[in-house]
Design an enzyme around this catalytic site. Structure first.
Site, short mmCIF file in Angstrom:
data_model
loop_
_atom_site.label_atom_id
_atom_site.label_comp_id
_atom_site.label_asym_id
_atom_site.label_seq_id
_atom_site.Cartn_x
_atom_site.Cartn_y
_atom_site.Cartn_z
N CYS A 132 0.90 -1.26 -0.11
CA CYS A 132 -0.07 -0.07 0.02
C CYS A 132 0.79 1.14 0.19
CB CYS A 132 -0.89 0.06 1.09
SG CYS A 132 -2.00 -1.51 1.27
N HIS A 147 -3.19 6.94 2.80
CA HIS A 147 -3.56 5.79 2.43
C HIS A 147 -4.93 5.50 2.82
CE1 HIS A 147 -4.03 1.80 0.96
NE2 HIS A 147 -3.96 1.10 2.19
N ASN A 200 -10.29 -0.21 0.04
CA ASN A 200 -8.83 0.00 0.24
C ASN A 200 -8.31 -0.64 -1.16
OD1 ASN A 200 -5.96 -0.54 0.48
ND2 ASN A 200 -6.34 -1.31 2.55
O1 UT7 Z 1 -3.52 -1.11 3.87
C1 UT7 Z 1 -3.35 -1.74 5.18
C2 UT7 Z 1 -4.25 -2.57 5.26
N1 UT7 Z 1 -5.19 -2.85 6.39
C3 UT7 Z 1 -5.61 -1.91 7.39
O2 UT7 Z 1 -5.20 -0.88 7.66
C4 UT7 Z 1 -6.61 -2.43 8.30
C5 UT7 Z 1 -6.30 -2.08 9.46
N2 UT7 Z 1 -7.56 -2.78 10.44
C6 UT7 Z 1 -8.76 -2.53 10.26
O3 UT7 Z 1 -9.09 -1.71 9.63
C7 UT7 Z 1 -9.45 -3.12 11.72
O4 UT7 Z 1 -8.71 -3.85 12.48
C8 UT7 Z 1 -10.68 -3.70 10.92
C9 UT7 Z 1 -11.63 -3.37 10.03
C10 UT7 Z 1 -9.98 -5.24 9.81
C11 UT7 Z 1 -11.30 -4.86 11.94
O5 UT7 Z 1 -12.07 -3.89 13.02
P1 UT7 Z 1 -11.82 -4.27 14.49
O6 UT7 Z 1 -12.44 -3.34 15.17
O7 UT7 Z 1 -10.37 -4.34 14.55
O8 UT7 Z 1 -12.61 -5.75 14.66
P2 UT7 Z 1 -11.98 -7.00 15.16
O9 UT7 Z 1 -11.08 -7.69 14.04
O10 UT7 Z 1 -11.53 -6.91 16.58
O11 UT7 Z 1 -13.30 -7.97 15.16
C12 UT7 Z 1 -14.32 -7.73 15.88
C13 UT7 Z 1 -15.40 -8.48 15.78
C14 UT7 Z 1 -15.20 -9.94 15.71
O12 UT7 Z 1 -16.46 -10.80 16.40
P3 UT7 Z 1 -16.15 -10.97 18.08
O13 UT7 Z 1 -14.91 -12.08 17.96
O14 UT7 Z 1 -16.00 -9.93 18.57
O15 UT7 Z 1 -17.28 -11.93 18.26
C15 UT7 Z 1 -15.08 -10.50 14.27
O16 UT7 Z 1 -15.31 -11.76 14.09
O17 UT7 Z 1 -16.06 -8.18 14.49
C16 UT7 Z 1 -16.30 -9.61 13.65
N3 UT7 Z 1 -15.98 -9.29 12.41
C17 UT7 Z 1 -17.20 -9.03 11.49
N4 UT7 Z 1 -18.19 -8.86 11.61
C18 UT7 Z 1 -19.13 -8.54 10.66
C19 UT7 Z 1 -15.11 -9.38 11.62
N5 UT7 Z 1 -15.20 -9.00 10.25
C20 UT7 Z 1 -16.53 -8.86 10.18
C21 UT7 Z 1 -17.34 -8.38 9.21
N6 UT7 Z 1 -18.68 -8.37 9.37
N7 UT7 Z 1 -16.79 -8.28 7.92
#
Ligand code: UT7
Length: 321
Positions: A115, A248, A278
């Site tokens: 990225c 980004h 993204n």
């Molecule tokens: O280019 C650089 C690359 N990427 C980035 O910059 C991404 C950086 N990270 C992020 O943007 C965030 O960490 C995410 C958007 C990927 C995730 O958000 P989060 O607030 O960190 O969520 P999490 O991974 O802690 O997941 C929280 C909950 C989980 O459920 P439980 O375990 O709390 O029951 C996940 O299973 O959200 C659940 N979850 C979803 N639910 C619905 C994860 N993905 C999804 C989804 N839809 N797509």
């Protein structure tokens, strides 16, 4: 003294926008509410299966070259930043060169910094131009990230999109890039990677994007703040005098946190993550072109572009547009 300045921008998005509800309708276990709240993403574009990064790059490049008032054969350096090249080799840059009909022997190569790739490409091109060896560079970020997504992994597949953005950078008497900074720390490679490879006629290992989202989030906010301060200090420019911040486009919460650390209000931030998702190396030039074409970015303004991505890599450039 020879400087480098952006003479034209262009971008291209494939097909119609795909909404969060469209993903739900395709069977992904997610919701519009979750995606919007956690990321700010509402739509993304996904290329048809026969469309490659060089196809998207070609459309974006034609628009950038036209905006610069040039022809493809006026370009003497082609750099494509991509993590989703058309094939292992030749480079996507040479395939783009052929699609643009360039037969002038211009140098062409790809940059792999995920990225941060566009910021790396822009910085490399600036150094070529300032050395006097090249006069007009085409720098492109182009991706079909949909090809490396595991559509059964809802934690990653909802985040990314396809697209391309391009700029023409040309030699100038006046500075157009005031400062640049590039960094990498390969020890962080496991938190964002596509670990697989092709060997002996097969894919060896996992061919899909894998990410520890929370670790990436924390790292991104930290280094995006630091590297923006670094280019400002290098150019002796105060953050209050910056007209636009183009980070980004990965997550609106990362963008908001970065702007806050820099003391830049959100009305000075170009954000396209809601519409594009993204698009990795394409996200910055896509956002830049959108804001140039809708009249927000104007000649003489100061802009910080900055990226962070797999590797880990990160970098920034302070532009005088
Ligand atoms: O280019 C650089 C690359 N990427 C980035 O910059 C991404 C950086 N990270 C992020 O943007 C965030 O960490 C995410 C958007 C990927 C995730 O958000 P989060 O607030 O960190 O969520 P999490 O991974 O802690 O997941 C929280 C909950 C989980 O459920 P439980 O375990 O709390 O029951 C996940 O299973 O959200 C659940 N979850 C979803 N639910 C619905 C994860 N993905 C999804 C989804 N839809 N797509």
């Amino acid at each position: 003294m020879i400087y480098a300045r952006i003479a034209g921008t262009g971008s291209f998005l494939p097909g119609e926008p795909v909404s969060n509800d469209d993903l739900v309708a395709r069977g992904i276990d997610t919701s519009d509410e979750w995606i919007v709240e956690r990321t700010g993403i509402r739509t993304r574009h996904l290329a048809a299966s026969d469309v490659t990064s060089s196809d998207l790059a070609c459309e974006a490049s034609r628009r950038a070259i036209a905006a610069a008032g040039l022809q493809p054969e006026d370009i003497d350096l082609v750099i494509v930043a991509t993590s989703t090249p058309d094939c292992i080799f030749p480079s996507t840059a040479t395939l783009l060169q052929a699609k643009l009909g360039m037969r002038n022997g211009a140098a062409a190569f790809d940059v792999q910094a995920v990225c941060t790739g566009f910021v790396y490409g822009l910085t490399i091109a600036e150094k070529f131009i300032r050395s006097g060896s090249h006069k007009r560079a085409l720098v492109v970020g182009a991706e079909v990230f949909s090809r490396i997504l595991d559509w059964s992994d809802r934690g990653t597949c909802v985040l990314f999109g396809d697209g391309a953005g391009a700029v023409v950078l040309e030699a100038s008497d006046v500075p157009g890039i005031l400062a640049t900074a590039l960094h990498a720390d390969g020890s962080h490679h496991p938190i964002l990677c596509v670990p697989g490879a092709v060997a002996s006629g097969q894919v060896i290992g996992d061919p899909f994007l894998r990410m520890d989202g929370q670790a990436v989030f924390k790292f991104a906010v930290k280094v995006l703040g630091e590297v923006a301060h670094e280019v400002l200090a290098d150019a002796r420019v105060e953050s209050e005098t910056v007209d636009w911040l183009i980070p980004h486009q990965a997550n609106i919460r990362i963008i908001q946190a970065t702007a806050k650390r820099l003391g830049v209000p959100m009305d000075k931030v170009i954000a396209t993550v809601d519409r594009h998702g993204n698009t990795s190396a394409a996200s910055i030039p896509l956002a830049l072109d959108l804001a140039v074409r809708d009249g927000r970015i104007r000649t003489g303004q100061r802009i910080i572009v900055e990226g962070v991505g797999g590797g880990f890599t990160w970098g920034a450039a302070l532009l005088q547009f």
